[in-house]
Design an enzyme around this catalytic site. Structure first.
Site, mmCIF file in Angstrom:
data_model
loop_
_atom_site.group_PDB
_atom_site.id
_atom_site.type_symbol
_atom_site.label_atom_id
_atom_site.label_comp_id
_atom_site.label_asym_id
_atom_site.label_seq_id
_atom_site.Cartn_x
_atom_site.Cartn_y
_atom_site.Cartn_z
ATOM 1 N N TYR A 154 3.278 -2.392 -3.925
ATOM 2 C CA TYR A 154 4.440 -2.661 -3.462
ATOM 3 C C TYR A 154 3.958 -2.881 -1.896
ATOM 4 O O TYR A 154 3.588 -2.017 -1.048
ATOM 5 C CB TYR A 154 5.436 -1.581 -3.531
ATOM 6 C CG TYR A 154 7.008 -2.297 -2.713
ATOM 7 C CD1 TYR A 154 7.391 -3.106 -3.112
ATOM 8 C CD2 TYR A 154 7.368 -1.360 -1.485
ATOM 9 C CE1 TYR A 154 8.908 -3.510 -2.365
ATOM 10 C CE2 TYR A 154 8.394 -1.667 -0.977
ATOM 11 C CZ TYR A 154 9.347 -2.748 -1.399
ATOM 12 O OH TYR A 154 10.301 -2.970 -0.635
ATOM 13 N N ASP A 249 -3.053 -1.944 3.293
ATOM 14 C CA ASP A 249 -1.574 -1.662 3.454
ATOM 15 C C ASP A 249 -1.392 -0.002 3.289
ATOM 16 O O ASP A 249 -1.383 0.582 2.340
ATOM 17 C CB ASP A 249 -0.591 -2.293 2.375
ATOM 18 C CG ASP A 249 1.043 -1.714 2.731
ATOM 19 O OD1 ASP A 249 1.288 -1.097 3.657
ATOM 20 O OD2 ASP A 249 1.956 -2.475 2.135
ATOM 21 N N LYS A 277 6.664 4.274 7.705
ATOM 22 C CA LYS A 277 6.811 5.481 7.286
ATOM 23 C C LYS A 277 6.346 6.703 8.356
ATOM 24 O O LYS A 277 7.072 6.836 9.302
ATOM 25 C CB LYS A 277 6.453 5.692 5.894
ATOM 26 C CG LYS A 277 7.004 4.758 5.092
ATOM 27 C CD LYS A 277 6.728 4.830 3.603
ATOM 28 C CE LYS A 277 7.627 3.900 2.786
ATOM 29 N NZ LYS A 277 7.040 2.851 1.727
HETATM 30 C C1 LIG Z 1 7.467 1.403 1.954
HETATM 31 C C2 LIG Z 1 6.505 0.406 1.829
HETATM 32 C C3 LIG Z 1 6.337 -0.792 2.271
HETATM 33 C C4 LIG Z 1 7.668 -1.242 3.172
HETATM 34 O O1 LIG Z 1 8.040 -0.407 4.387
HETATM 35 P P1 LIG Z 1 9.412 -0.623 4.636
HETATM 36 O O2 LIG Z 1 9.659 0.185 6.080
HETATM 37 O O3 LIG Z 1 10.484 0.195 3.561
HETATM 38 O O4 LIG Z 1 10.003 -1.982 4.833
HETATM 39 C C5 LIG Z 1 5.368 -1.598 2.472
HETATM 40 N N1 LIG Z 1 4.123 -1.149 1.959
HETATM 41 C C6 LIG Z 1 4.071 -0.059 1.219
HETATM 42 C C7 LIG Z 1 2.589 0.571 0.742
HETATM 43 C C8 LIG Z 1 5.187 0.912 1.283
HETATM 44 O O5 LIG Z 1 5.090 2.136 0.511
#
Ligand SMILES: *Cc1c(COP(=O)(O)O)cnc(C)c1O
Length: 436
Positions: A154, A249, A277
């Protein structure tokens, strides 16, 4: 909805005027982010009013051991005194000031010191924006349109990344959500994780067309699916050979697998990295960064536009800086030791309950209990886990005061505040829940 009789979800659900009912009336699914609805475990949403350390408290005054951890943001535990004090301090100076604040520099430098591959970086307000911007940059830098991502990962909810694999290997993506234009989804190739042959095939079919390969270095958004030995190295070699940028990511893994994230842990240097995060200490945040020659393409230095009214928000910067100060190496070591004990205890509880349909996957401080007889190695295998059994397990844990992410396809996020006592409580609850 079919709620487990053992699941005392509280009085709020029965009260028409209660906040749960009002939320249901107001928000789609009663929530502002879908997984919070708990539909995949056939349970009502939990409405939380507060958190302290490893605990959260709901509107009905029920306290839970929290393994949602704000989906990864809350590594220090909730309402950590140092983070609270830093934010409180910052509030007296006003909120968004609309120009650069020294806090942005301080947090940016702290991130770069921990993750040197981010020679330059930029803050955004969410992980979604960070990823969207990093991929725009990859396209700007290479003049190519295609992006490779992996099944089960994701990367936020930008249109192009809400894509599923087309039929057949190396075919262009198709929309994974209503409202995503087919032409946009077709800019994404969705490949199986841990599959070097599929990767090579994609580059054979689309030579000189792939701008970037983006990965969660450990997939944590299908439950935890670690990279197979050598897989990240293969990604690095193949992308380099084709003039394609490698984007890590690290929105979850950054400052969770240790201060240096997955790139330090696996010893792989990506061209670009996205963060979120943890670095916001629980306030909205994202960041992207990487090689200086690439970041120089970002406006106003270069031709790639990207902006954010609230990007680098002073309160977020204060929370992030205070959080990073708590991320001492010995705390990561202690966290992993406790998570290793948790994983071993879950395996043992499953075995004692005579359950051959459970596997526990741990990757550093991340773990997932899969209702699957063997640990999934890719997104498709994770999808074959038994969701109905997981739903029952998750509800039984909730009834025993343990709040797990309400989906089979999420990582659990224990943090520094989860001590041995909390691990023991989680294991005691799991032993009971696995027998039901
Ligand atoms: C949570 C997440 C996102 C998106 O971040 P948001 O702050 O929710 O937009 C992107 N990449 C990864 C791996 C994530 O876990």
């Amino acid at each position: 909805m079919a709620v487990d009789p053992a699941d005392d979800t509280g009085a709020g659900i029965a009260s028409a005027a209660g906040p749960r009912a009002r939320a249901a009336d107001l928000f789609p699914g009663g929530v502002n982010s879908p997984v919070r609805a708990s539909r995949s475990i056939d349970a009502p949403p939990v409405l939380l009013v507060s958190g302290d350390g490893p605990y959260v408290t709901d509107v009905d005054d029920r306290r839970y051991i929290d393994l949602v951890g704000a989906w990864g943001a809350a590594i220090t535990g909730h309402a950590h005194p140092a983070v609270v004090a830093a934010v409180q301090d910052a509030t007296t100076n006003g909120f968004a000031l609309g120009m650069t604040h020294p806090g942005e520099v301080a947090l940016g430098e702290a991130i770069r010191a921990a993750m040197p591959s981010l020679e330059r970086l930029r803050f955004t307000s969410s992980g979604t924006e960070a990823v969207m911007s990093a991929l725009r940059l990859a396209r700007a830098a290479t003049g190519r349109d295609l992006v490779v991502m992996f099944e089960g990962a994701y990367h936020g909810h930008s249109d192009a990344l809400l894509a599923s694999a087309g039929s057949g290997l190396a075919t262009l993506g198709v929309p994974a959500s209503a409202g995503v234009p087919a032409v946009v989804a077709a800019t994404t190739l969705v490949l199986p994780w841990n599959d070097p042959d599929a990767l090579r095939e994609a580059f054979r079919v689309h030579p000189d067309a792939i701008a970037a390969v983006i990965v969660e270095p450990i997939i944590a958004n299908s439950g935890v699916i670690p990279p197979a030995a050598g897989w990240l190295e293969t990604l690095r070699e193949v992308t380099r050979a084709h003039g394609t940028l490698l984007v890590f990511d690290e929105v979850i893994t950054g400052f969770r697998l240790g201060r240096g994230g997955a790139q330090a842990r696996f010893g792989i240097e990506p061209d670009l990295t996205t963060l979120g995060k943890v670095i916001g200490g629980g306030l909205p945040v994202g960041a992207y960064g990487g090689r200086a020659d690439l970041m120089t393409l970002v406006a106003p230095d270069g031709p790639m536009y990207q902006a954010g009214t609230l990007a680098g928000h002073p309160l977020t910067m204060a929370a992030g800086l205070a959080t990073l100060a708590e991320l001492r190496p010995e705390r990561f070591v202690a966290l992993e030791e406790r998570v290793t004990r948790l994983a071993a205890g879950l395996w043992e509880a499953a075995r004692d309950a005579g359950r051959a349909d459970v596997s526990v996957v741990q990757a550093g401080p991340l773990l997932t209990l899969f209702m699957a007889s063997t640990p999934p190695v890719d997104g498709a295998a994770a999808q074959r886990a038994n969701r109905a059994t997981f739903a029952r397990f998750c509800r039984a844990m909730r009834a025993r005061g343990v709040l797990l992410p309400p989906s089979q396809f999420e990582a659990w996020f224990p943090g520094f505040a989860h001590g041995d006592a909390e691990i023991d409580l989680v294991l005691a609850a799991a032993r009971e829940a696995l027998r039901t």
